[in-house]
Write a protein that holds these residues in place. Structure first.
Motif, mmCIF file in Angstrom:
data_model
loop_
_atom_site.group_PDB
_atom_site.id
_atom_site.type_symbol
_atom_site.label_atom_id
_atom_site.label_comp_id
_atom_site.label_asym_id
_atom_site.label_seq_id
_atom_site.Cartn_x
_atom_site.Cartn_y
_atom_site.Cartn_z
ATOM 1 N N UNK A 112 18.417 0.695 -19.011
ATOM 2 C CA UNK A 112 17.844 1.454 -17.897
ATOM 3 C C UNK A 112 16.901 0.582 -17.070
ATOM 4 N N UNK A 113 16.115 -0.248 -17.753
ATOM 5 C CA UNK A 113 15.185 -1.138 -17.054
ATOM 6 C C UNK A 113 15.945 -2.111 -16.152
ATOM 7 N N UNK A 114 17.000 -2.690 -16.665
ATOM 8 C CA UNK A 114 17.759 -3.669 -15.885
ATOM 9 C C UNK A 114 18.625 -3.012 -14.816
ATOM 10 N N UNK A 115 19.124 -1.802 -15.092
ATOM 11 C CA UNK A 115 19.958 -1.094 -14.123
ATOM 12 C C UNK A 115 19.167 -0.680 -12.888
ATOM 13 N N UNK A 116 17.909 -0.265 -13.069
ATOM 14 C CA UNK A 116 17.107 0.243 -11.956
ATOM 15 C C UNK A 116 16.299 -0.841 -11.253
ATOM 16 N N UNK A 117 16.268 -2.005 -11.811
ATOM 17 C CA UNK A 117 15.470 -3.087 -11.225
ATOM 18 C C UNK A 117 15.974 -3.510 -9.855
ATOM 19 N N UNK A 118 17.280 -3.491 -9.653
ATOM 20 C CA UNK A 118 17.859 -4.011 -8.405
ATOM 21 C C UNK A 118 17.488 -3.173 -7.191
ATOM 22 N N UNK A 119 17.250 -1.869 -7.354
ATOM 23 C CA UNK A 119 16.895 -1.045 -6.194
ATOM 24 C C UNK A 119 15.415 -0.679 -6.162
ATOM 25 N N UNK A 120 14.769 -0.603 -7.324
ATOM 26 C CA UNK A 120 13.374 -0.146 -7.361
ATOM 27 C C UNK A 120 12.419 -1.164 -6.732
ATOM 28 N N UNK A 121 12.585 -2.424 -7.056
ATOM 29 C CA UNK A 121 11.677 -3.437 -6.500
ATOM 30 C C UNK A 121 11.811 -3.578 -4.986
ATOM 31 N N UNK A 122 13.025 -3.675 -4.437
ATOM 32 C CA UNK A 122 13.113 -3.732 -2.973
ATOM 33 C C UNK A 122 12.566 -2.477 -2.287
ATOM 34 N N UNK A 123 12.788 -1.308 -2.901
ATOM 35 C CA UNK A 123 12.286 -0.066 -2.307
ATOM 36 C C UNK A 123 10.753 -0.052 -2.301
ATOM 37 N N UNK A 124 10.138 -0.422 -3.414
ATOM 38 C CA UNK A 124 8.675 -0.459 -3.469
ATOM 39 C C UNK A 124 8.113 -1.537 -2.546
ATOM 40 N N UNK A 125 8.803 -2.667 -2.470
ATOM 41 C CA UNK A 125 8.388 -3.725 -1.550
ATOM 42 C C UNK A 125 8.385 -3.202 -0.113
ATOM 43 N N UNK A 126 9.451 -2.518 0.247
ATOM 44 C CA UNK A 126 9.558 -1.960 1.592
ATOM 45 C C UNK A 126 8.472 -0.915 1.850
ATOM 46 N N UNK A 127 8.217 -0.057 0.885
ATOM 47 C CA UNK A 127 7.198 0.980 1.063
ATOM 48 C C UNK A 127 5.823 0.366 1.247
ATOM 49 N N UNK A 128 5.417 -0.513 0.334
ATOM 50 C CA UNK A 128 4.052 -1.044 0.381
ATOM 51 C C UNK A 128 3.839 -2.019 1.540
ATOM 52 N N UNK A 129 4.745 -2.979 1.679
ATOM 53 C CA UNK A 129 4.558 -3.957 2.745
ATOM 54 C C UNK A 129 4.904 -3.369 4.111
ATOM 55 N N UNK A 130 5.828 -2.400 4.138
ATOM 56 C CA UNK A 130 6.138 -1.717 5.394
ATOM 57 C C UNK A 130 4.962 -0.881 5.880
ATOM 58 N N UNK A 131 4.286 -0.215 4.952
ATOM 59 C CA UNK A 131 3.089 0.545 5.322
ATOM 60 C C UNK A 131 2.019 -0.375 5.871
ATOM 61 N N UNK A 132 1.851 -1.500 5.229
ATOM 62 C CA UNK A 132 0.875 -2.483 5.717
ATOM 63 C C UNK A 132 1.243 -2.952 7.125
ATOM 64 N N UNK A 133 2.511 -3.244 7.339
ATOM 65 C CA UNK A 133 2.956 -3.688 8.667
ATOM 66 C C UNK A 133 2.732 -2.604 9.713
ATOM 67 N N UNK A 134 2.981 -1.349 9.357
ATOM 68 C CA UNK A 134 2.744 -0.250 10.295
ATOM 69 C C UNK A 134 1.260 -0.132 10.658
ATOM 70 N N UNK A 135 0.385 -0.339 9.675
ATOM 71 C CA UNK A 135 -1.055 -0.301 9.972
ATOM 72 C C UNK A 135 -1.425 -1.423 10.936
ATOM 73 N N UNK A 136 -0.874 -2.613 10.706
ATOM 74 C CA UNK A 136 -1.176 -3.734 11.602
ATOM 75 C C UNK A 136 -0.641 -3.468 13.015
ATOM 76 N N UNK A 137 0.578 -2.953 13.111
ATOM 77 C CA UNK A 137 1.186 -2.676 14.406
ATOM 78 C C UNK A 137 0.401 -1.611 15.172
ATOM 79 N N UNK A 138 -0.132 -0.637 14.436
ATOM 80 C CA UNK A 138 -0.892 0.425 15.099
ATOM 81 C C UNK A 138 -2.282 -0.026 15.521
#
Length: 178
Positions: A112-138
């Motif tokens: 389960x850990x290895x199966x979910x790793x491929x989508x969970x990390x990119x999704x969390x990366x997008x959420x956290x760093x995307x939120x940061x980018x949105x704050x900077x853009x605003x």
């Protein structure tokens, strides 16, 4: 022998592993967050708002424990003990039935850990760093910087914890095969 070993595992369970402990922790954290956001005078609505979340979290944890226990052929109350035994590098069970259940549990967790790793990390990366980018853009450099710092710390911790847990699972698997 198996029942004595199983009862020892249950006695060693920590209060935060019990469903009541999980519910109380979720309720306290939920109320605390809502009080920080809405102010101390909003405590009745904080309790009313956090209670369904705490109940939902307890239901989800219970459902996950039952599914994990059914998958490996053990009791739901044994699942937190097996998790803790893996994380702490505890002794390998001597009973063949418990050993088989622990091996199936380790395989299930690692798959389960290895199966979910491929989508969970990119999704969390997008959420956290995307939120940061949105704050900077605003135009909010302070909030963007804070979110960027939190993103770096959280993603670093999550990567370390994921690799550590995978390593612990592999270690327990090799100890079970010996």
């Amino acid at each position: 022998m198996a029942s004595a070993e199983r009862s020892d595992d249950r006695r060693r369970l920590r209060w935060q592993d019990s469903l009541w402990g999980i519910g109380v922790i979720a309720l306290v954290v939920g109320v605390g967050v809502r009080l920080v956001v809405n102010g101390a005078s909003a405590w009745p609505s904080a309790v009313v708002g956090a209670a369904p979340i705490a109940v939902g979290l307890v239901w989800w944890v219970r459902r996950r424990r039952v599914r994990d226990a059914e998958a490996v052929g053990t009791e739901p109350d044994d699942v937190p003990g097996m998790d803790r035994q893996i994380l702490e590098g505890g002794p390998v069970p001597r009973d063949p039935e418990r050993r088989r259940a622990m091996a199936a549990f380790v395989d299930s967790r690692q798959e389960r850990l290895r199966r979910n790793r491929w989508w969970a990390f990119p999704m969390l990366f997008l959420i956290f760093f995307g939120t940061s980018a949105l704050w900077f853009v605003s135009g909010s450099v302070g909030a963007g910087s804070l979110m960027l710092g939190l993103a770096i710390v959280f993603m670093s911790w999550l990567t370390w914890y994921n690799l550590r847990f995978d390593r612990r699972l592999s270690q327990m698997r090799s100890r079970l095969q010996d």
